[in-house]
Design a protein around this motif. Structure first.
Motif, PDB file in Angstrom:
ATOM      1  N   GLY A  30      15.208   1.879  35.972  1.00  0.00           N
ATOM      2  CA  GLY A  30      15.918   1.158  37.012  1.00  0.00           C
ATOM      3  C   GLY A  30      15.697  -0.333  36.846  1.00  0.00           C
ATOM      4  N   PRO A  31      16.467  -1.169  37.550  1.00  0.00           N
ATOM      5  CA  PRO A  31      16.347  -2.622  37.386  1.00  0.00           C
ATOM      6  C   PRO A  31      15.027  -3.183  37.870  1.00  0.00           C
ATOM      7  CG  PRO A  31      17.811  -2.095  39.215  1.00  0.00           C
ATOM      8  CD  PRO A  31      17.528  -0.804  38.508  1.00  0.00           C
ATOM      9  N   GLU A  32      14.294  -2.422  38.707  1.00  0.00           N
ATOM     10  CA  GLU A  32      13.010  -2.921  39.190  1.00  0.00           C
ATOM     11  C   GLU A  32      11.932  -2.891  38.122  1.00  0.00           C
ATOM     12  OE1 GLU A  32      13.050   1.492  40.044  1.00  0.00           O
ATOM     13  OE2 GLU A  32      14.461  -0.187  40.189  1.00  0.00           O
ATOM     14  N   GLY A  33      12.159  -2.130  37.033  1.00  0.00           N
ATOM     15  CA  GLY A  33      11.215  -2.089  35.933  1.00  0.00           C
ATOM     16  C   GLY A  33      10.047  -1.164  36.186  1.00  0.00           C
ATOM     17  N   ARG A  34       9.122  -1.161  35.254  1.00  0.00           N
ATOM     18  CA  ARG A  34       7.935  -0.307  35.337  1.00  0.00           C
ATOM     19  C   ARG A  34       6.755  -1.064  34.734  1.00  0.00           C
ATOM     20  NH1 ARG A  34       9.534   5.281  33.384  1.00  0.00           N
ATOM     21  NH2 ARG A  34      10.604   5.216  35.395  1.00  0.00           N
ATOM     22  N   CYS A  35       5.574  -0.800  35.251  1.00  0.00           N
ATOM     23  CA  CYS A  35       4.353  -1.451  34.767  1.00  0.00           C
ATOM     24  C   CYS A  35       3.463  -0.418  34.093  1.00  0.00           C
ATOM     25  CB  CYS A  35       3.614  -2.123  35.930  1.00  0.00           C
ATOM     26  SG  CYS A  35       2.003  -2.821  35.481  1.00  0.00           S
ATOM     27  N   ARG A  93      -8.463  -5.252  29.187  1.00  0.00           N
ATOM     28  CA  ARG A  93      -7.402  -4.664  30.002  1.00  0.00           C
ATOM     29  C   ARG A  93      -6.101  -5.407  29.726  1.00  0.00           C
ATOM     30  NH1 ARG A  93      -6.665   0.285  31.829  1.00  0.00           N
ATOM     31  NH2 ARG A  93      -5.424   0.402  33.741  1.00  0.00           N
ATOM     32  N   ALA A  94      -4.995  -4.662  29.646  1.00  0.00           N
ATOM     33  CA  ALA A  94      -3.681  -5.270  29.413  1.00  0.00           C
ATOM     34  C   ALA A  94      -2.668  -4.655  30.361  1.00  0.00           C
ATOM     35  CB  ALA A  94      -3.243  -5.061  27.965  1.00  0.00           C
ATOM     36  N   ALA A  95      -1.628  -5.413  30.686  1.00  0.00           N
ATOM     37  CA  ALA A  95      -0.556  -4.948  31.558  1.00  0.00           C
ATOM     38  C   ALA A  95       0.767  -5.426  30.988  1.00  0.00           C
ATOM     39  CB  ALA A  95      -0.750  -5.484  32.982  1.00  0.00           C
ATOM     40  N   ILE A  96       1.768  -4.534  30.976  1.00  0.00           N
ATOM     41  CA  ILE A  96       3.084  -4.844  30.407  1.00  0.00           C
ATOM     42  C   ILE A  96       4.161  -4.402  31.384  1.00  0.00           C
ATOM     43  CG2 ILE A  96       4.656  -4.498  28.464  1.00  0.00           C
ATOM     44  CD1 ILE A  96       2.192  -3.543  26.854  1.00  0.00           C
ATOM     45  N   THR A  97       5.097  -5.280  31.677  1.00  0.00           N
ATOM     46  CA  THR A  97       6.270  -4.937  32.477  1.00  0.00           C
ATOM     47  C   THR A  97       7.461  -4.746  31.547  1.00  0.00           C
ATOM     48  OG1 THR A  97       5.482  -6.196  34.390  1.00  0.00           O
ATOM     49  CG2 THR A  97       7.824  -5.704  34.310  1.00  0.00           C
ATOM     50  N   TYR A  98       8.214  -3.671  31.753  1.00  0.00           N
ATOM     51  CA  TYR A  98       9.404  -3.439  30.933  1.00  0.00           C
ATOM     52  C   TYR A  98      10.455  -2.733  31.776  1.00  0.00           C
ATOM     53  CZ  TYR A  98       8.168   1.524  30.577  1.00  0.00           C
ATOM     54  OH  TYR A  98       7.907   2.834  30.862  1.00  0.00           O
ATOM     55  N   SER A  99      11.701  -2.754  31.303  1.00  0.00           N
ATOM     56  CA  SER A  99      12.777  -2.016  31.964  1.00  0.00           C
ATOM     57  C   SER A  99      13.774  -1.543  30.924  1.00  0.00           C
ATOM     58  CB  SER A  99      13.489  -2.885  33.009  1.00  0.00           C
ATOM     59  OG  SER A  99      14.235  -3.904  32.387  1.00  0.00           O
ATOM     60  N   ALA A 132       5.689   2.175  39.226  1.00  0.00           N
ATOM     61  CA  ALA A 132       7.039   1.635  39.425  1.00  0.00           C
ATOM     62  C   ALA A 132       6.957   0.160  39.792  1.00  0.00           C
ATOM     63  CB  ALA A 132       7.755   2.415  40.521  1.00  0.00           C
ATOM     64  N   GLY A 133       7.947  -0.611  39.348  1.00  0.00           N
ATOM     65  CA  GLY A 133       7.985  -2.023  39.666  1.00  0.00           C
ATOM     66  C   GLY A 133       7.212  -2.858  38.660  1.00  0.00           C
ATOM     67  N   PRO A 134       7.346  -4.176  38.716  1.00  0.00           N
ATOM     68  CA  PRO A 134       6.670  -5.051  37.755  1.00  0.00           C
ATOM     69  C   PRO A 134       5.168  -5.092  37.974  1.00  0.00           C
ATOM     70  CG  PRO A 134       7.756  -6.362  39.456  1.00  0.00           C
ATOM     71  CD  PRO A 134       8.180  -4.931  39.663  1.00  0.00           C
ATOM     72  N   CYS A 135       4.423  -5.474  36.932  1.00  0.00           N
ATOM     73  CA  CYS A 135       2.985  -5.673  37.060  1.00  0.00           C
ATOM     74  C   CYS A 135       2.712  -6.901  37.927  1.00  0.00           C
ATOM     75  CB  CYS A 135       2.359  -5.870  35.675  1.00  0.00           C
ATOM     76  SG  CYS A 135       2.626  -4.523  34.498  1.00  0.00           S
ATOM     77  N   GLU A 136       1.478  -7.045  38.339  1.00  0.00           N
ATOM     78  CA  GLU A 136       1.097  -8.146  39.225  1.00  0.00           C
ATOM     79  C   GLU A 136       1.493  -9.496  38.626  1.00  0.00           C
ATOM     80  OE1 GLU A 136      -2.915  -9.906  41.441  1.00  0.00           O
ATOM     81  OE2 GLU A 136      -3.073  -8.484  39.781  1.00  0.00           O
ATOM     82  N   ASN A 137       2.148 -10.320  39.436  1.00  0.00           N
ATOM     83  CA  ASN A 137       2.542 -11.685  39.065  1.00  0.00           C
ATOM     84  C   ASN A 137       3.556 -11.726  37.923  1.00  0.00           C
ATOM     85  OD1 ASN A 137       0.719 -12.728  40.975  1.00  0.00           O
ATOM     86  ND2 ASN A 137      -0.950 -12.714  39.495  1.00  0.00           N
ATOM     87  N   GLU A 138       4.211 -10.615  37.608  1.00  0.00           N
ATOM     88  CA  GLU A 138       5.226 -10.600  36.560  1.00  0.00           C
ATOM     89  C   GLU A 138       6.606 -10.381  37.171  1.00  0.00           C
ATOM     90  OE1 GLU A 138       4.575  -8.146  33.194  1.00  0.00           O
ATOM     91  OE2 GLU A 138       2.474  -8.673  32.984  1.00  0.00           O
ATOM     92  N   PHE A 145      14.416 -12.084  42.394  1.00  0.00           N
ATOM     93  CA  PHE A 145      13.460 -13.113  42.002  1.00  0.00           C
ATOM     94  C   PHE A 145      12.010 -12.651  42.143  1.00  0.00           C
ATOM     95  CE2 PHE A 145      17.048 -16.061  42.821  1.00  0.00           C
ATOM     96  CZ  PHE A 145      16.983 -16.810  41.653  1.00  0.00           C
ATOM     97  N   CYS A 146      11.788 -11.379  42.481  1.00  0.00           N
ATOM     98  CA  CYS A 146      10.430 -10.846  42.682  1.00  0.00           C
ATOM     99  C   CYS A 146       9.709 -11.705  43.710  1.00  0.00           C
ATOM    100  CB  CYS A 146       9.680 -10.778  41.351  1.00  0.00           C
ATOM    101  SG  CYS A 146      10.549  -9.867  40.051  1.00  0.00           S
ATOM    102  N   SER A 147       8.570 -12.271  43.345  1.00  0.00           N
ATOM    103  CA  SER A 147       7.801 -13.082  44.285  1.00  0.00           C
ATOM    104  C   SER A 147       8.072 -14.578  44.133  1.00  0.00           C
ATOM    105  CB  SER A 147       6.299 -12.818  44.097  1.00  0.00           C
ATOM    106  OG  SER A 147       5.889 -13.143  42.780  1.00  0.00           O
ATOM    107  N   TRP A 148       9.087 -14.937  43.342  1.00  0.00           N
ATOM    108  CA  TRP A 148       9.449 -16.341  43.177  1.00  0.00           C
ATOM    109  C   TRP A 148      10.503 -16.728  44.207  1.00  0.00           C
ATOM    110  CZ3 TRP A 148       7.358 -19.581  39.338  1.00  0.00           C
ATOM    111  CH2 TRP A 148       6.504 -18.937  38.426  1.00  0.00           C
ATOM    112  N   ASN A 149      10.495 -18.002  44.601  1.00  0.00           N
ATOM    113  CA  ASN A 149      11.426 -18.492  45.610  1.00  0.00           C
ATOM    114  C   ASN A 149      11.913 -19.886  45.257  1.00  0.00           C
ATOM    115  OD1 ASN A 149      11.106 -16.428  48.013  1.00  0.00           O
ATOM    116  ND2 ASN A 149       9.024 -16.883  47.321  1.00  0.00           N
TER     117      ASN A 149
END
Length: 243
Positions: A30-35, A93-99, A132-138, A145-149
């Protein structure tokens, strides 16, 4: 992995081949992506790199092709993450956001270094978690815009969301991830356009949420595409990054 265990690949005698550990096919994110988050450990001279790949399938039922070798299995790999340095004897530790809109798998890959074929080397992974959804701060900018404004009172116009540009000579035709695969036609990005009614000296500011302090420095990583006449500069905290 089970309690106290981890996945391990040794690169000794691999003869330039890669070791793949592949997840079962999953549906679209989905467009929300995955972490995906994981711990990893790399040691010794024999390792060339560790990679995390996204492979997308052309088949509607890739599992059928996986279990029945008479059915062709067509897939396309795309590198999401790569590391070449040893972890210095520690787990990292690593984190990856993808969709993706297609059925897909995630691959953990280990490759030997051809320059050190006589040396041992290993890659280990543990604690793999999908959310589900992007990783923290990604943010992928595929859906929002996620957490950006956009700044409220400190700029002259706003950033917008885009998925492709039909304007000749300006704007990317695809987002960064989609540009790596000609079969993918979706994916979003945040952008500004310098054409009229924009004036020289005007500024658009995209602001993140307030980030909490940490003991270790944060890494700020992003992809950028700038093209066309009338551009000024892209800045971060007032310091010019690209001009």
């Amino acid at each position: 992995m089970g309690p106290g265990g981890y996945g391990l690949a040794t690169v000794t005698d691999m003869a330039r081949k890669e070791a793949w550990m592949v997840t079962s096919p999953a549906s679209t994110t989905g467009p929300e992506g995955r972490c995906v988050t994981f711990s990893f450990f790399m040691g010794q001279l024999g390792v060339e790199s560790m990679k995390v790949l996204l492979i997308t399938y052309d088949s509607d039922d890739p599992m059928q092709a996986i279990t029945n070798t008479s059915i062709p299995l067509n897939f396309r790999p795309m590198t999401l993450w790569r590391r070449r340095q040893t972890t210095g004897g520690d787990w990292r530790r690593a984190a990856i956001t993808y969709s993706t809109r297609q059925k897909h798998s995630i691959v953990f890959s280990a490759s030997p270094d051809a320059s050190y074929t006589r040396y041992r080397g290993f890659v280990a992974v543990d604690d793999i978690i999908f959310n589900a959804g992007p990783c923290e701060n990604e943010c992928l900018f595929d859906q929002d815009f996620c957490s950006w404004n956009n700044a409220l009172d400190e700029d002259d116009f706003d950033w917008s969301l885009g998925w492709s540009s039909n304007k000749r000579g300006t704007g990317p035709a695809k987002d960064q991830a989609s540009s790596l695969d000609p079969h993918v036609t979706t994916g979003g990005y945040a952008y500004i356009d310098s054409e009229s009614p924009r004036l020289s000296g005007e500024t658009a500011r995209l602001v993140s949420d307030v980030l909490q302090p940490r003991e270790e420095p944060l890494c700020f990583h992003f992809w950028v595409n700038m093209h066309g006449g009338g551009l000024g500069a892209l800045r971060y905290r007032g310091a010019p990054l690209i001009a």
